[in-house]
Design an enzyme around this catalytic site. Structure first.
Site, PDB file in Angstrom:
ATOM      1  N   LEU A   8     -63.558  -5.864  67.735  1.00  0.00           N
ATOM      2  CA  LEU A   8     -62.712  -6.710  68.544  1.00  0.00           C
ATOM      3  C   LEU A   8     -62.890  -6.042  69.831  1.00  0.00           C
ATOM      4  O   LEU A   8     -62.298  -5.047  69.954  1.00  0.00           O
ATOM      5  CB  LEU A   8     -61.297  -6.887  67.847  1.00  0.00           C
ATOM      6  CG  LEU A   8     -61.254  -7.289  66.375  1.00  0.00           C
ATOM      7  CD1 LEU A   8     -59.722  -7.763  65.956  1.00  0.00           C
ATOM      8  CD2 LEU A   8     -62.022  -8.889  66.182  1.00  0.00           C
ATOM      9  N   ARG A  15     -52.770  -2.318  80.230  1.00  0.00           N
ATOM     10  CA  ARG A  15     -51.999  -0.893  80.601  1.00  0.00           C
ATOM     11  C   ARG A  15     -53.058   0.065  81.264  1.00  0.00           C
ATOM     12  O   ARG A  15     -52.592   1.183  81.719  1.00  0.00           O
ATOM     13  CB  ARG A  15     -51.399  -0.192  79.302  1.00  0.00           C
ATOM     14  CG  ARG A  15     -50.157  -1.016  79.186  1.00  0.00           C
ATOM     15  CD  ARG A  15     -49.266  -0.199  78.281  1.00  0.00           C
ATOM     16  NE  ARG A  15     -49.911  -0.524  76.724  1.00  0.00           N
ATOM     17  CZ  ARG A  15     -49.569   0.076  75.804  1.00  0.00           C
ATOM     18  NH1 ARG A  15     -49.158   1.420  75.783  1.00  0.00           N
ATOM     19  NH2 ARG A  15     -50.294  -0.184  74.508  1.00  0.00           N
ATOM     20  N   THR A  81     -55.042 -10.654  66.863  1.00  0.00           N
ATOM     21  CA  THR A  81     -56.380 -10.052  66.032  1.00  0.00           C
ATOM     22  C   THR A  81     -57.105 -11.021  64.913  1.00  0.00           C
ATOM     23  O   THR A  81     -58.381 -11.030  64.676  1.00  0.00           O
ATOM     24  CB  THR A  81     -55.940  -8.786  65.136  1.00  0.00           C
ATOM     25  OG1 THR A  81     -54.867  -9.065  64.656  1.00  0.00           O
ATOM     26  CG2 THR A  81     -55.736  -7.663  66.284  1.00  0.00           C
ATOM     27  N   ASP A 105     -61.232  -0.431  70.793  1.00  0.00           N
ATOM     28  CA  ASP A 105     -60.682   0.756  71.571  1.00  0.00           C
ATOM     29  C   ASP A 105     -59.995   1.778  70.700  1.00  0.00           C
ATOM     30  O   ASP A 105     -59.314   2.594  71.037  1.00  0.00           O
ATOM     31  CB  ASP A 105     -59.470   0.056  72.291  1.00  0.00           C
ATOM     32  CG  ASP A 105     -58.275  -0.588  71.251  1.00  0.00           C
ATOM     33  OD1 ASP A 105     -58.568  -0.777  70.118  1.00  0.00           O
ATOM     34  OD2 ASP A 105     -57.181  -1.106  71.709  1.00  0.00           O
ATOM     35  N   SER A 387     -90.601  32.101 101.547  1.00  0.00           N
ATOM     36  CA  SER A 387     -89.247  31.638 101.652  1.00  0.00           C
ATOM     37  C   SER A 387     -89.342  30.801 103.016  1.00  0.00           C
ATOM     38  O   SER A 387     -90.170  30.866 103.787  1.00  0.00           O
ATOM     39  CB  SER A 387     -88.292  32.777 102.422  1.00  0.00           C
ATOM     40  OG  SER A 387     -88.251  33.709 101.166  1.00  0.00           O
TER      41      SER A 387
HETATM   42  C1  UD1 Z   1     -53.058  -3.646  65.809  1.00  0.00           C
HETATM   43  C2  UD1 Z   1     -52.405  -4.088  64.371  1.00  0.00           C
HETATM   44  C3  UD1 Z   1     -51.374  -2.800  64.160  1.00  0.00           C
HETATM   45  C4  UD1 Z   1     -52.186  -1.661  63.720  1.00  0.00           C
HETATM   46  C5  UD1 Z   1     -52.918  -1.188  65.398  1.00  0.00           C
HETATM   47  C6  UD1 Z   1     -53.403  -0.187  65.216  1.00  0.00           C
HETATM   48  C7  UD1 Z   1     -52.388  -6.557  64.321  1.00  0.00           C
HETATM   49  C8  UD1 Z   1     -51.795  -7.581  64.186  1.00  0.00           C
HETATM   50  N1  UD1 Z   1     -51.603  -5.310  64.490  1.00  0.00           N
HETATM   51  O1  UD1 Z   1     -51.752  -3.787  66.841  1.00  0.00           O
HETATM   52  O2  UD1 Z   1     -51.079  -3.329  62.569  1.00  0.00           O
HETATM   53  O3  UD1 Z   1     -51.269  -0.818  63.665  1.00  0.00           O
HETATM   54  O4  UD1 Z   1     -53.755  -2.529  65.662  1.00  0.00           O
HETATM   55  O5  UD1 Z   1     -53.969   0.227  66.490  1.00  0.00           O
HETATM   56  O6  UD1 Z   1     -53.612  -6.688  63.898  1.00  0.00           O
HETATM   57  N2  UD1 Z   1     -58.076  -8.256  70.230  1.00  0.00           N
HETATM   58  C9  UD1 Z   1     -58.918  -9.225  70.543  1.00  0.00           C
HETATM   59  N3  UD1 Z   1     -58.264 -10.554  70.661  1.00  0.00           N
HETATM   60  C10 UD1 Z   1     -57.056 -10.748  70.624  1.00  0.00           C
HETATM   61  C11 UD1 Z   1     -56.115  -9.665  70.316  1.00  0.00           C
HETATM   62  C12 UD1 Z   1     -56.413  -8.489  70.220  1.00  0.00           C
HETATM   63  O7  UD1 Z   1     -59.823  -8.945  70.675  1.00  0.00           O
HETATM   64  O8  UD1 Z   1     -56.871 -11.746  70.609  1.00  0.00           O
HETATM   65  C13 UD1 Z   1     -58.553  -6.715  70.116  1.00  0.00           C
HETATM   66  C14 UD1 Z   1     -57.919  -5.727  71.582  1.00  0.00           C
HETATM   67  O9  UD1 Z   1     -58.631  -5.960  72.412  1.00  0.00           O
HETATM   68  C15 UD1 Z   1     -58.090  -4.548  70.779  1.00  0.00           C
HETATM   69  C16 UD1 Z   1     -57.677  -5.141  69.205  1.00  0.00           C
HETATM   70  O10 UD1 Z   1     -57.953  -6.215  69.093  1.00  0.00           O
HETATM   71  O11 UD1 Z   1     -59.080  -3.943  70.758  1.00  0.00           O
HETATM   72  C17 UD1 Z   1     -56.047  -4.650  68.723  1.00  0.00           C
HETATM   73  O12 UD1 Z   1     -55.436  -5.563  69.460  1.00  0.00           O
HETATM   74  P1  UD1 Z   1     -53.926  -5.141  69.955  1.00  0.00           P
HETATM   75  O13 UD1 Z   1     -53.227  -6.245  70.619  1.00  0.00           O
HETATM   76  O14 UD1 Z   1     -54.170  -3.719  70.742  1.00  0.00           O
HETATM   77  O15 UD1 Z   1     -53.202  -4.868  68.244  1.00  0.00           O
HETATM   78  P2  UD1 Z   1     -52.078  -3.698  68.232  1.00  0.00           P
HETATM   79  O16 UD1 Z   1     -50.870  -4.464  68.950  1.00  0.00           O
HETATM   80  O17 UD1 Z   1     -52.384  -2.399  68.857  1.00  0.00           O
HETATM   81 CA    CA Z   2     -53.590  -1.277  70.446  1.00  0.00          CA
END
Ligand code: UD1
Ligand code: CA
Length: 444
Positions: A8, A15, A81, A105, A387
């Site tokens: 993903l 941020r 996600t 990430d 040199s």
């Molecule tokens: C997510 C988990 C959480 C976990 C945490 C660990 C979910 C709902 N929550 O939360 O349980 O503890 O990771 O770090 O899964 N992304 C996409 N498309 C989207 C949304 C996200 O590609 O529509 C990608 C983001 O770019 C990122 C990753 O998915 O790389 C995680 O998404 P993020 O929104 O950071 O999830 P967290 O809120 O951290």
């Molecule tokens: Ca995250």
């Protein structure tokens, strides 16, 4: 059981305060996305699909650089996600293998940890990677009974009681592809973030009688990067683990905390690295070499027994052969320094081929650039370059030949010749003193 990986990587990473997609920020001089793709590869993924979104063309480019076989799907809107994983359904739903979900990430997951998940998966339907932490803050909480989990609750949606749970979700899951896609088609976005949470699959699965099990890993593996501060912390962790890895393999680091490595640095045992050395991408150093303090190396091969620095800059496409020396304030670019040849002080060597046992005097410069094109300098075995010689390329300096100090060499030098390329000195008797007296008088 074969598996495909989904990474993903659609988020912008607000941020990070940067135009660059978050997963393209580098750790150890390599984009986070490459670190994660490397884990998928090492763990044995058959296919790797990257879910790109924000500036997807840049993410696609980076993914293809790592592997031309990488597959990309674009998630137009970042709706969560679960929604992100769904984008890969058309590509992967018909495979009867497993699906491994990784985050772009979260760069430090170890291939061995994925192997543990694969093993656990033999006894359950979905394996979830979790970790225990004293500070669970915003992580999703695993609702577990022993190693069985019935639900993952996001921090935003959790009750006071649930927030006290210290067993957290890393985000990594492994399960049968068709099962995961089926569950995703059922999840809703009626939660605090109005997102389709991948994590909701677990409750759905467990309610339908599927077994979900947690595999534990060290919290450090699950570190995610959301800000430049966290990127710096991740870089720090990466460097620390590289230092330990090299020292364990017999590389002597005089002040370990001041030596910086890249993702692809290779160093042989018996090599010593002094203080404040930077190894940019593409550096291989054989055994028993010495890299002295304050040197910067990139894209080069340093052979056994050779010595670099202090204060040397070695640029890409450079090879130092066995027993050669590149000393202080010397810059070398796209050149081969032959066995036992020495460039000891204050020189620039670019686009040059230097044979065996050549001595390059202090201040020598290969004038390789005419303002439009680059030209080559060829210095044959056992030549002695006086040199401050300017070698105006293209030029060849023959075997066992000598150039006089301060020469501007514009013509090829035959083997064993002595090349003079400077004006002759004249001594005017008594004129030095006269000149000084004249100047002093003028000053008053
Ligand atoms: C997510 C988990 C959480 C976990 C945490 C660990 C979910 C709902 N929550 O939360 O349980 O503890 O990771 O770090 O899964 N992304 C996409 N498309 C989207 C949304 C996200 O590609 O529509 C990608 C983001 O770019 C990122 C990753 O998915 O790389 C995680 O998404 P993020 O929104 O950071 O999830 P967290 O809120 O951290
Ligand atoms: Ca995250």
């Amino acid at each position: 059981m074969s598996f495909s990986a989904i990474i993903l990587a659609a988020g912008k990473g607000t941020r990070m305060r940067s135009d660059k997609p978050k997963v393209l920020h580098k750790i150890g001089n390599s984009p986070m996305l490459h670190h994660v793709m490397d884990v998928a590869k090492k763990a044995g993924a058959k296919r790797t699909v990257i879910v790109a979104g924000y500036r997807s063309n840049l993410v696609t480019g980076a993914a293809k650089t790592f592997s031309s076989e990488a597959e990309i799907v674009v998630q137009q809107e970042q709706l969560g996600t679960g929604h992100a994983v769904k984008q890969a359904k058309d590509l992967l739903n018909n495979s009867d293998g497993d699906l491994l979900v990784l985050y772009g990430d979260t760069p430090f997951i170890q291939p061995e940890t994925i192997s543990k998940m694969i093993k656990t998966r033999r006894e359950c339907d979905i394996s979830v990677l979790g970790f225990n932490t004293e500070e669970p803050s915003m992580y999703g909480r695993l609702i577990a009974n022993g190693s069985n989990i019935s639900q993952i609750v996001e921090a935003k949606d959790a009750s006071e009681e649930q927030l006290k749970i210290t067993l957290c979700n890393s985000g990594v899951i492994l399960g049968k592809a068709t099962l995961i896609f089926d569950l995703i088609s059922k999840i809703k976005n009626d939660n605090a973030s109005n997102e389709f949470y991948l994590t909701d699959c677990i409750e759905l699965a467990s309610k339908s009688g599927f077994k979900c099990s947690v595999v534990l890993c060290d919290q450090q593996e699950t570190i995610g990067v959301n800000s430049l501060k966290e990127l710096a912390q991740a870089e720090d962790l990466f460097q620390k683990s590289k230092r330990v890895e090299f020292m364990d393999n017999g590389v002597r680091l005089h002040a370990a905390d001041t030596v910086f490595f890249s993702f692809d640095t290779i160093i042989g045992p018996g090599t010593e690295i002094e203080q404040n050395v930077v190894l940019a991408p593409g550096v291989t150093i054989e055994e028993n070499a010495t890299i002295r303090a304050f040197s910067h190396l990139e894209g080069c091969h340093i052979s056994s027994g050779s010595r670099v620095g202090p204060y040397a800059r070695i640029r890409p496409d450079t090879v130092l052969s066995e027993g050669s020396v590149v000393g202080n304030f010397v810059e070398v670019k796209k050149s081969v320094i032959g066995p036992e040849s020495k460039v000891n002080h204050l020189s620039y060597i670019g686009d040059a081929k230097i044979g065996e046992k050549v001595n390059i005097g202090a201040g020598t410069i290969t004038c390789n650039y005419d303002g439009v094109n680059k030209h080559k300098t060829d210095i044959k075995d056992e030549a002695f370059i006086g040199s401050n010689t300017m070698l105006v390329a293209p030029v060849t300096v023959g075997e066992k030949s000598v150039t006089a100090s301060g020469s501007v060499v514009t013509k090829d030098v035959p083997d064993e010749a002595l090349a003079f390329g400077r004006s002759r000195q004249e001594n005017k008797i008594g004129m030095g003193k006269k000149l000084m007296n004249f100047l002093r008088k003028q000053k008053k």
